[in-house]
Scaffold this motif. Structure first.
Motif, PDB file in Angstrom:
ATOM      1  N   ARG A  79      11.909 126.378 -14.878  1.00  0.00           N
ATOM      2  CA  ARG A  79      12.943 127.632 -14.785  1.00  0.00           C
ATOM      3  C   ARG A  79      12.843 128.505 -15.597  1.00  0.00           C
ATOM      4  NH1 ARG A  79      18.325 124.336 -14.652  1.00  0.00           N
ATOM      5  NH2 ARG A  79      18.351 124.973 -16.631  1.00  0.00           N
ATOM      6  N   ARG A 126      15.678 107.740   4.462  1.00  0.00           N
ATOM      7  CA  ARG A 126      16.953 107.434   4.427  1.00  0.00           C
ATOM      8  C   ARG A 126      17.956 108.200   3.340  1.00  0.00           C
ATOM      9  NH1 ARG A 126      17.236 101.579   2.335  1.00  0.00           N
ATOM     10  NH2 ARG A 126      19.508 102.171   2.393  1.00  0.00           N
ATOM     11  N   ILE A 127      16.707 108.662   2.198  1.00  0.00           N
ATOM     12  CA  ILE A 127      17.446 109.443   1.239  1.00  0.00           C
ATOM     13  C   ILE A 127      17.818 110.771   1.839  1.00  0.00           C
ATOM     14  CG2 ILE A 127      17.192 110.659  -0.726  1.00  0.00           C
ATOM     15  CD1 ILE A 127      15.282 108.321  -1.746  1.00  0.00           C
ATOM     16  N   LYS A 130      20.903 110.580   3.742  1.00  0.00           N
ATOM     17  CA  LYS A 130      22.116 110.504   3.058  1.00  0.00           C
ATOM     18  C   LYS A 130      22.519 111.891   2.166  1.00  0.00           C
ATOM     19  CE  LYS A 130      25.280 108.275   0.761  1.00  0.00           C
ATOM     20  NZ  LYS A 130      26.732 108.042   1.490  1.00  0.00           N
ATOM     21  N   ASP A 134      25.887 113.953   2.827  1.00  0.00           N
ATOM     22  CA  ASP A 134      26.808 114.405   1.821  1.00  0.00           C
ATOM     23  C   ASP A 134      26.865 115.837   1.816  1.00  0.00           C
ATOM     24  OD1 ASP A 134      27.248 111.677   0.987  1.00  0.00           O
ATOM     25  OD2 ASP A 134      25.608 111.652  -0.406  1.00  0.00           O
ATOM     26  N   ALA A 164      27.213 115.709  -9.974  1.00  0.00           N
ATOM     27  CA  ALA A 164      27.220 114.973 -10.864  1.00  0.00           C
ATOM     28  C   ALA A 164      27.850 113.681 -10.297  1.00  0.00           C
ATOM     29  CB  ALA A 164      27.877 115.288 -11.990  1.00  0.00           C
ATOM     30  N   LYS A 165      29.082 113.718  -9.547  1.00  0.00           N
ATOM     31  CA  LYS A 165      29.706 112.734  -8.978  1.00  0.00           C
ATOM     32  C   LYS A 165      28.528 111.956  -7.841  1.00  0.00           C
ATOM     33  CE  LYS A 165      33.467 111.576  -6.120  1.00  0.00           C
ATOM     34  NZ  LYS A 165      34.215 112.190  -4.872  1.00  0.00           N
ATOM     35  N   HIS A 166      28.071 112.622  -7.294  1.00  0.00           N
ATOM     36  CA  HIS A 166      27.325 112.213  -6.193  1.00  0.00           C
ATOM     37  C   HIS A 166      25.888 111.380  -6.691  1.00  0.00           C
ATOM     38  CE1 HIS A 166      28.958 114.512  -2.526  1.00  0.00           C
ATOM     39  NE2 HIS A 166      29.370 113.297  -2.504  1.00  0.00           N
ATOM     40  N   GLY A 167      25.594 111.994  -7.909  1.00  0.00           N
ATOM     41  CA  GLY A 167      24.225 111.573  -8.567  1.00  0.00           C
ATOM     42  C   GLY A 167      23.139 112.191  -8.042  1.00  0.00           C
ATOM     43  N   TYR A 168      23.367 113.568  -7.828  1.00  0.00           N
ATOM     44  CA  TYR A 168      22.351 114.444  -7.273  1.00  0.00           C
ATOM     45  C   TYR A 168      21.937 115.639  -8.283  1.00  0.00           C
ATOM     46  CZ  TYR A 168      23.308 112.463  -2.490  1.00  0.00           C
ATOM     47  OH  TYR A 168      23.601 111.706  -1.662  1.00  0.00           O
ATOM     48  N   GLU A 169      20.842 115.945  -8.146  1.00  0.00           N
ATOM     49  CA  GLU A 169      20.705 117.283  -8.903  1.00  0.00           C
ATOM     50  C   GLU A 169      21.185 118.560  -8.545  1.00  0.00           C
ATOM     51  OE1 GLU A 169      17.028 117.003 -11.425  1.00  0.00           O
ATOM     52  OE2 GLU A 169      16.768 115.532 -10.133  1.00  0.00           O
ATOM     53  N   HIS A 228      29.043 133.302 -16.389  1.00  0.00           N
ATOM     54  CA  HIS A 228      30.181 134.093 -16.737  1.00  0.00           C
ATOM     55  C   HIS A 228      30.172 135.410 -15.723  1.00  0.00           C
ATOM     56  CE1 HIS A 228      32.288 132.222 -19.842  1.00  0.00           C
ATOM     57  NE2 HIS A 228      31.166 132.285 -20.671  1.00  0.00           N
ATOM     58  N   PHE A 247      17.447 114.458  -4.773  1.00  0.00           N
ATOM     59  CA  PHE A 247      17.643 113.063  -5.597  1.00  0.00           C
ATOM     60  C   PHE A 247      16.139 112.507  -5.297  1.00  0.00           C
ATOM     61  CE2 PHE A 247      18.341 108.363  -4.825  1.00  0.00           C
ATOM     62  CZ  PHE A 247      19.166 108.192  -6.005  1.00  0.00           C
ATOM     63  N   ARG A 248      15.527 112.016  -6.627  1.00  0.00           N
ATOM     64  CA  ARG A 248      14.438 111.601  -6.832  1.00  0.00           C
ATOM     65  C   ARG A 248      13.543 112.652  -6.283  1.00  0.00           C
ATOM     66  NH1 ARG A 248      16.857 108.702 -10.519  1.00  0.00           N
ATOM     67  NH2 ARG A 248      15.055 107.027 -10.857  1.00  0.00           N
TER      68      ARG A 248
ATOM     69  N   ARG B 347      24.129 105.356 -15.165  1.00  0.00           N
ATOM     70  CA  ARG B 347      23.624 105.563 -13.668  1.00  0.00           C
ATOM     71  C   ARG B 347      22.169 105.695 -13.634  1.00  0.00           C
ATOM     72  NH1 ARG B 347      26.313 109.672  -9.770  1.00  0.00           N
ATOM     73  NH2 ARG B 347      27.948 108.267  -9.319  1.00  0.00           N
ATOM     74  N   ARG B 372      29.216 104.249  -6.227  1.00  0.00           N
ATOM     75  CA  ARG B 372      28.253 105.269  -5.650  1.00  0.00           C
ATOM     76  C   ARG B 372      26.892 105.086  -6.359  1.00  0.00           C
ATOM     77  NH1 ARG B 372      27.247 109.604  -2.090  1.00  0.00           N
ATOM     78  NH2 ARG B 372      25.408 110.411  -3.220  1.00  0.00           N
ATOM     79  N   LEU B 376      23.338 104.490  -4.261  1.00  0.00           N
ATOM     80  CA  LEU B 376      22.207 105.224  -4.708  1.00  0.00           C
ATOM     81  C   LEU B 376      21.145 104.180  -5.011  1.00  0.00           C
ATOM     82  CD1 LEU B 376      23.273 107.925  -6.842  1.00  0.00           C
ATOM     83  CD2 LEU B 376      22.730 108.371  -4.499  1.00  0.00           C
ATOM     84  N   LEU B 379      19.855 102.978  -1.655  1.00  0.00           N
ATOM     85  CA  LEU B 379      18.905 104.108  -0.918  1.00  0.00           C
ATOM     86  C   LEU B 379      17.386 103.901  -1.514  1.00  0.00           C
ATOM     87  CD1 LEU B 379      20.584 107.428  -0.924  1.00  0.00           C
ATOM     88  CD2 LEU B 379      19.700 106.139   0.872  1.00  0.00           C
TER      89      LEU B 379
END
Lengths: 290, 600
Positions: A79, A126-127, A130, A134, A164-169, A228, A247-248, B347, B372, B376, B379
Motif C-alpha cells: 500500500r 462459493r466464497i 457469498k 453481500d 468488519a461486521k461481514h468479516g471482509y477486508e 478527513h 475474503f481469504r 473471528r 456470521r 464464514l 464457506l
C-alpha cells in the motif's frame, strides 16, 4: 462547492450509454474467457472490444485481475506510494477453473465516461457467490446514507464497519488514495482517439486533477475515502462508486455511477449485471430497494 | 474391581475347537440367547494381545455387557487355551481360523463387532482383510496393533521415496520395535518369563505405564509362548507384504503415547480401508486398562452407529477423509471452541482453524456476530456452530460446556479470547467497572479453562488451551489498571494451569498481543470522563491502533503456530516484545514508564 449542478437529462443519458457500453464489454469478454488465458490477454480483449464499439478515450484502460489478485493478496496489496502500485496492471496470471476474476473498464463514449467493475468465475466459487450476494448491502447502505446527506467520510467509515461486521477486508483501501469512489466529469465530445499515460486517460485524469484543485478551494474532494479530506456532504455530480471486498484469497466488486443532485441521489442505472443477479437469486426486497 | 468380579461371575465359559487346539471362550451379557433364538443384542468379540490373556479386558466387559453380548477368548498359546509347541502353529492364518471358530460358535448368523488390541489387533487385520470371515464382521475397532502387511508396505514406500525425513520415520519405528528383535533370539524371552518376569510384570506396568493390576494366573506361560507370534509372522510379512484391503468399517483407537507402536505407522492407512475412523487418546499402550471408560464409549458409539444408529458428532469428526487438499487439513478431526468468536482476534482465529479442517464453535455474547463467523467458517469448508454465551456467567458457561459435551464431544482446542477494554485512572474505576471487566476478562478464562479442561482430561485429549492475555500483562500503566490487572491474572492463571495439565499432555499457552486493530477500541470504556470525552478518546485510540496497523490475522497466525509448536507464551507485535524485554531487563524502568500519562 459546485453549486447549481443540475443533471441535464441528455447528459445522464450519455453517461448511461457509456456505462451500458462498459458493462456490455465486460459481459462479452467474460463469455470469451477460458482457462489458461492471462490477465493481459483479457484486458487487451476488452480494450479491443471498446475501441471497436465507439469508445475513443478512457478514465483508465481495462484492468483484469485473476485468482487471489482479485483480493489484492501478496505484492499487489502493497500500500505504500499512496496505492500507486505497478502490480495493479494486468499481468501474466493465468485463469483457472473456479478461479475468481474481476474485469474493470472505464471507457469514454461521446465525451461521457463510465467506470465499471464486474466479478465472476468460470465454474463455481462459493466464497465469490457469498461476496457478490453481500455486495448488495453496500449498494443499499451507500445510497441511503448519501440521501441522508451524511458526510462522505462518514459513509466510507460506515462501509468499513459493514466490512468488519461481514468479516471482509475493504480492499478498495488498496486503490490509489484508498478511495471508495471518485468523480467523473463530462469531456468534449469528438471523434479523435485520445492518449493514455501509464494506462490512465490524460483528459479524464486532467479533469480529476482540476477537481482536486477546485475542491481544495471549495472544501470538498473528488476522491471519496474515510479520511478527513472527505469530511463534507455529498457533492453534486457523478461518482464512480466501487466497494471492493476481499475474503481469504477471493475478491469481488461492482462499480457504478451514482448521481448526486442538490437534494437527492440515485444510481444512474438499475439495469446492471449485479442488480439483475441479485434479483435472479431472489435477494428481494433488498435488491428492489437498491 | 467389583464390576469385574460381577461380570466374571455372569460369564459363561465355553470350549471351542479349532483344528487341533481348544480355545477358552467367555461369553458375557444376555446368556439366554441361544443358537435357537435369533440374537437381538449386537455381539462384540474382544481379542487380546501379547503378553496378555482375556483378563486384559476385565475392566471393559462389565459395562459393555450391559448393552451387548460380549465374547472374550484366550488366543492359542495364552490363558486357558491349548498351547501349541511349533512356531508354525502361530501363523496368522491359524489365528484367523481360531477367530472364525469362535464366531461360528457364539454368533453363527449375526455378524459380530470385533475389538482387538496389540497382537489381537494384528491378527484381526488379517481377519477383516481375508476371505475366511467375509461378511461375518460388521465392524472392527483396532487398538494399538497395525496390520503387518500394511507396515511392510509402509516401510517399503518410505524407503523407496529416498527422502531423509521418511527414512528417519522408519528408523524411529525400528527403535520402537527393539523388543521384536529381542523376541527372535533363541531362548532369551521365554527364559526371562520363566525366571520370574511374570512376577515383575505388574510392577513394570505400574512403573512404566501407570497401570495397577494383578498378574494373570497364566502370565508366565502367556509370555513364554506368545513370543512365537512374533517368530512365526513378523519377518515373513514385513519382508514380503501382501495387499490387505478391507471394506469392513474400521475404527482406530490410537494411544498417542504408545511406547511400542509409532504413530507414523498409521499414515496412509486410508489407502487400504474404505471407511476409516480415528480417535487419538493421550495414553500408553494398554488403553483398556488405563482408560476403560473411553474404550467402552468409543466401542459403543461405533457399534451403535454401524447397527444403524446416528453417527454422533465426535464420531463423525473422527472420520478419516481422504481427498481433502493435502496440507490444508492440519486440524482435521479436531474440535475448536473460540470465545469472543464473533469479531476481531476471535473471528480470525476461528477462521484460521476452520481453514485447516477443524470443526469450530463460535461463542459470543453477540449471537448474530457468532453466526456470521460460523457462516464464514462454513464457506471455508468447515463444520461450524454458533452459540450465544456470556463467558463470565458461570451458569451460562456450564450450560454451554454441557451442550458441547453432549452434542459434539470434548474439544481439542479451546481459545479463551473474549475480552473487553477499559481505560482510566484506578481511583476513578468503580466497583461496578471492576466487576464488569473481571467478569469477562478473568472469569471468562477461568470458566472456559476449567470446564473444557475437565472435558479434555476425561476424554484423554492432549488438547490445547489458548488464553488470550495482552502485552499489558507485564507492562504496567497508570492508564490501564483494570485491563492490565485482568490480563496479568490471565497470564498467571495460564502459567499455573500449564504446570497442572502437563501430566495430562494438555498444552496451555498465553497469547500476549500488542496494539491490534480490532473493534475492542470502539467499545473500550474510559472511566472517569464524560460521554463526549469518552467518544473523543475512543476515536483517538482507534486512530492510534489503525496507524499501528497490526491486524488480528497476525494474532491468529501466532496462535496457530503456538498450537503447532506447543509454545508456552507468544508475543505479537514489536511493542509486545519490547515490553517483555523491558519487564525483564529493567523492571524499574518499566515501572517508571507506567507513570506516563498517555493521551489518545
Amino acid at each position: 462547492m459546485s453549486k447549481g449542478w443540475d443533471p441535464a437529462i441528455a447528459d445522464l443519458d450519455g453517461f448511461r450509454e457509456a456505462q451500458q457500453l462498459a458493462y456490455r464489454c465486460a459481459e462479452a469478454i467474460a463469455d470469451e474467457l477460458t482457462p489458461g488465458m492471462t490477465e493481459r490477454e483479457a484486458a487487451a480483449l476488452m480494450q479491443h472490444w471498446l475501441t471497436a464499439n465507439g469508445a475513443n478515450d478512457c478514465f483508465h484502460q481495462p484492468f483484469a485481475w485473476f485468482g487471489d489478485r482479485t483480493a489484492f493478496r501478496g505484492f499487489i496489496g502493497f500500500r505504500h506510494f499512496g496505492g500507486f502500485n505497478p502490480a495493479f496492471y494486468p499481468g501474466s496470471r493465468k485463469l483457472e477453473e473456479n478461479m475468481p476474476y474481476i474485469l474493470d473498464c472505464a471507457p469514454t463514449l461521446n465525451g461521457y465516461t463510465a467506470d465499471i467493475g464486474y466479478s465472476g468465475c468460470i465454474g463455481e466459487n462459493r466464497i465469490l457467490d457469498k461476496l457478490m450476494d453481500d455486495l448488495l448491502e453496500y449498494r443499499v447502505l451507500i445510497l441511503g446514507l448519501v440521501k441522508q446527506r451524511k458526510q462522505l467520510s462518514e459513509i466510507s467509515q460506515a462501509v468499513d464497519r459493514l466490512c468488519a461486521k461481514h468479516g471482509y477486508e475493504p480492499r478498495h483501501k488498496a486503490y490509489p488514495f484508498q478511495v471508495l469512489a471518485h468523480r467523473v466529469e463530462k469531456l468534449e465530445a469528438d471523434e479523435r482517439k485520445h492518449r493514455s499515460v501509464l494506462n490512465f486517460g490524460v483528459r479524464n485524469i486532467g479533469k480529476l486533477v482540476s477537481d482536486v484543485a477546485k475542491g481544495r478551494r471549495e472544501g470538498w474532494s473528488p476522491l471519496w475515502s474515510s479520511g478527513h479530506a472527505s469530511d463534507h456532504p455529498p457533492t453534486p455530480g457523478l461518482w464512480a462508486v466501487e466497494p471492493h471486498l476481499g475474503f481469504r484469497g477471493v475478491g469481488a466488486k461492482w462499480e457504478e455511477l451514482l448521481v448526486v443532485t442538490e437534494e437527492d441521489a440515485f444510481w444512474l442505472d438499475d439495469d446492471v449485471p449485479q442488480v439483475r443477479r441479485w434479483l435472479s437469486r431472489g435477494l428481494e426486497p433488498l435488491a428492489k430497494a437498491a | 474391581m467389583s464390576t469385574q468380579i460381577k461380570a466374571q461371575a455372569e460369564a459363561q465359559t465355553l470350549r471351542v475347537r479349532s483344528g487341533d487346539v481348544e480355545l477358552a471362550v467367555k461369553v458375557y451379557g444376555d446368556t439366554r440367547q441361544s443358537a435357537k433364538q435369533p440374537a437381538k443384542q449386537p455381539v462384540v468379540v474382544l481379542v487380546h494381545g501379547y503378553p496378555d490373556s482375556n483378563h486384559v479386558w476385565n475392566k471393559v466387559v462389565g459395562p459393555l455387557s450391559a448393552r451387548y453380548r460380549v465374547v472374550a477368548y484366550d488366543v492359542r498359546g495364552a490363558g486357558e487355551s491349548t498351547v501349541p509347541t511349533h512356531t508354525a502353529a502361530y501363523e496368522l492364518e491359524h489365528l484367523v481360523a481360531d477367530l472364525a471358530a469362535v464366531v461360528d460358535a457364539v454368533s453363527p448368523e449375526q455378524p459380530i463387532h470385533l475389538v482387538a488390541h496389540d497382537w489381537g489387533s494384528i491378527q484381526s487385520w488379517e481377519a477383516v482383510s481375508t476371505e475366511r470371515l467375509k461378511g461375518r464382521i460388521a465392524s472392527y475397532t483396532s487398538i494399538s496393533g497395525p496390520s503387518l502387511d500394511h507396515a511392510g508396505y509402509w516401510v517399503m514406500q518410505r524407503l523407496r521415496s529416498a527422502a531423509p525425513g521418511e527414512i528417519a520415520k522408519v528408523a524411529n519405528q525400528l527403535m520402537h520395535s527393539w523388543y521384536i528383535g529381542a523376541f527372535h533370539l533363541p531362548l532369551a524371552a521365554p527364559l526371562a518369563w520363566k525366571l520370574g518376569l511374570d512376577q515383575l510384570w505388574p510392577k513394570l506396568l505400574e512403573r512404566f505405564e501407570g497401570i495397577r493390576g494383578e498378574s494373570a494366573p497364566t502370565q508366565s506361560s502367556d509370555g513364554q509362548h506368545g513370543v512365537n507370534l512374533y517368530r512365526a509372522n513378523v519377518a515373513k510379512r514385513l519382508l514380503s507384504p501382501r495387499e490387505r484391503r478391507t471394506s469392513v468399517p474400521v475404527q482406530l483407537v490410537v494411544p498417542t503415547r504408545d511406547r511400542f507402536v509409532s504413530l507414523e505407522l498409521l499414515e496412509g492407512l486410508d489407502q487400504w480401508v474404505d471407511e476409516l475412523w480415528r480417535r487419538d487418546v493421550a495414553a500408553g499402550h494398554w488403553l483398556q486398562l488405563s482408560h476403560p471408560e473411553l474404550v467402552v464409549r468409543y466401542v459403543s458409539e461405533f457399534v451403535d452407529f454401524i447397527e444403524g444408529g446416528e453417527e454422533p458428532a465426535a464420531l463423525h469428526r473422527a472420520r478419516v477423509r481422504s481427498g481433502r487438499k493435502p496440507g490444508n487439513n492440519k486440524y482435521a478431526g479436531k474440535l475448536a471452541i473460540v470465545t469472543g468468536g464473533g469479531s476481531g482476534i476471535g473471528r480470525e482465529t476461528l477462521l484460521a482453524l476452520a481453514e485447516q479442517g477443524a470443526e469450530v464453535v463460535a461463542a459470543d455474547i453477540d449471537l448474530a456476530a457468532a453466526q456470521r463467523s460460523a457462516e464464514l467458517a462454513e464457506l471455508l469448508g468447515a463444520t461450524a456452530h454458533a452459540r450465544k454465551v456470556d463467558v463470565g456467567d458461570a451458569k451460562a458457561m456450564e450450560a454451554f460446556a454441557a451442550w458441547v459435551a453432549s452434542e459434539l464431544g470434548a474439544p481439542d482446542i479451546v481459545v479463551n479470547n473474549a475480552g473487553i477494554g477499559m481505560a482510566g485512572n484506578f481511583l476513578d474505576t468503580s466497583t461496578a467497572d471492576w466487576e464488569k471487566i473481571l467478569h469477562v476478562n478473568l472469569w471468562g478464562v477461568i470458566h472456559g479453562s476449567r470446564l473444557f479442561g475437565k472435558q479434555m482430561v476425561a476424554a484423554g485429549k492432549s488438547g490445547h488451551i489458548v488464553n488470550v492475555a495482552s502485552a499489558l500483562a507485564f507492562a504496567p500503566s497508570r492508564m490501564l489498571a483494570a485491563y492490565a490487572t485482568s490480563k496479568a491474572a490471565v497470564a498467571m492463571l495460564s502459567d499455573c494451569l500449564r504446570a497442572e495439565l502437563a501430566d495430562q499432555g494438555i498444552h496451555v499457552v498465553s497469547v500476549c498481543p500488542g496494539v491490534i486493530d480490532t473493534s475492542i477500541t470502539g467499545n473500550t470504556r474510559f472511566v472517569g470522563v464524560s460521554e463526549e470525552e469518552q467518544k473523543r478518546r475512543r476515536d483517538g485510540a482507534k486512530k492510534l491502533y489503525q496507524r499501528r496497523n497490526l491486524k488480528p490475522q497476525a494474532v491468529s497466525a501466532a496462535i496457530l503456530k503456538a498450537i503447532d509448536n506447543n509454545r508456552q507464551e507468544v508475543l505479537v507485535g514489536s511493542e509486545a516484545h519490547g515490553a517483555r524485554l523491558l519487564s525483564r531487563l529493567s523492571p524499574k524502568l518499566s515501572r517508571r514508564l507506567a507513570r506516563m500519562e498517555l493521551s489518545f
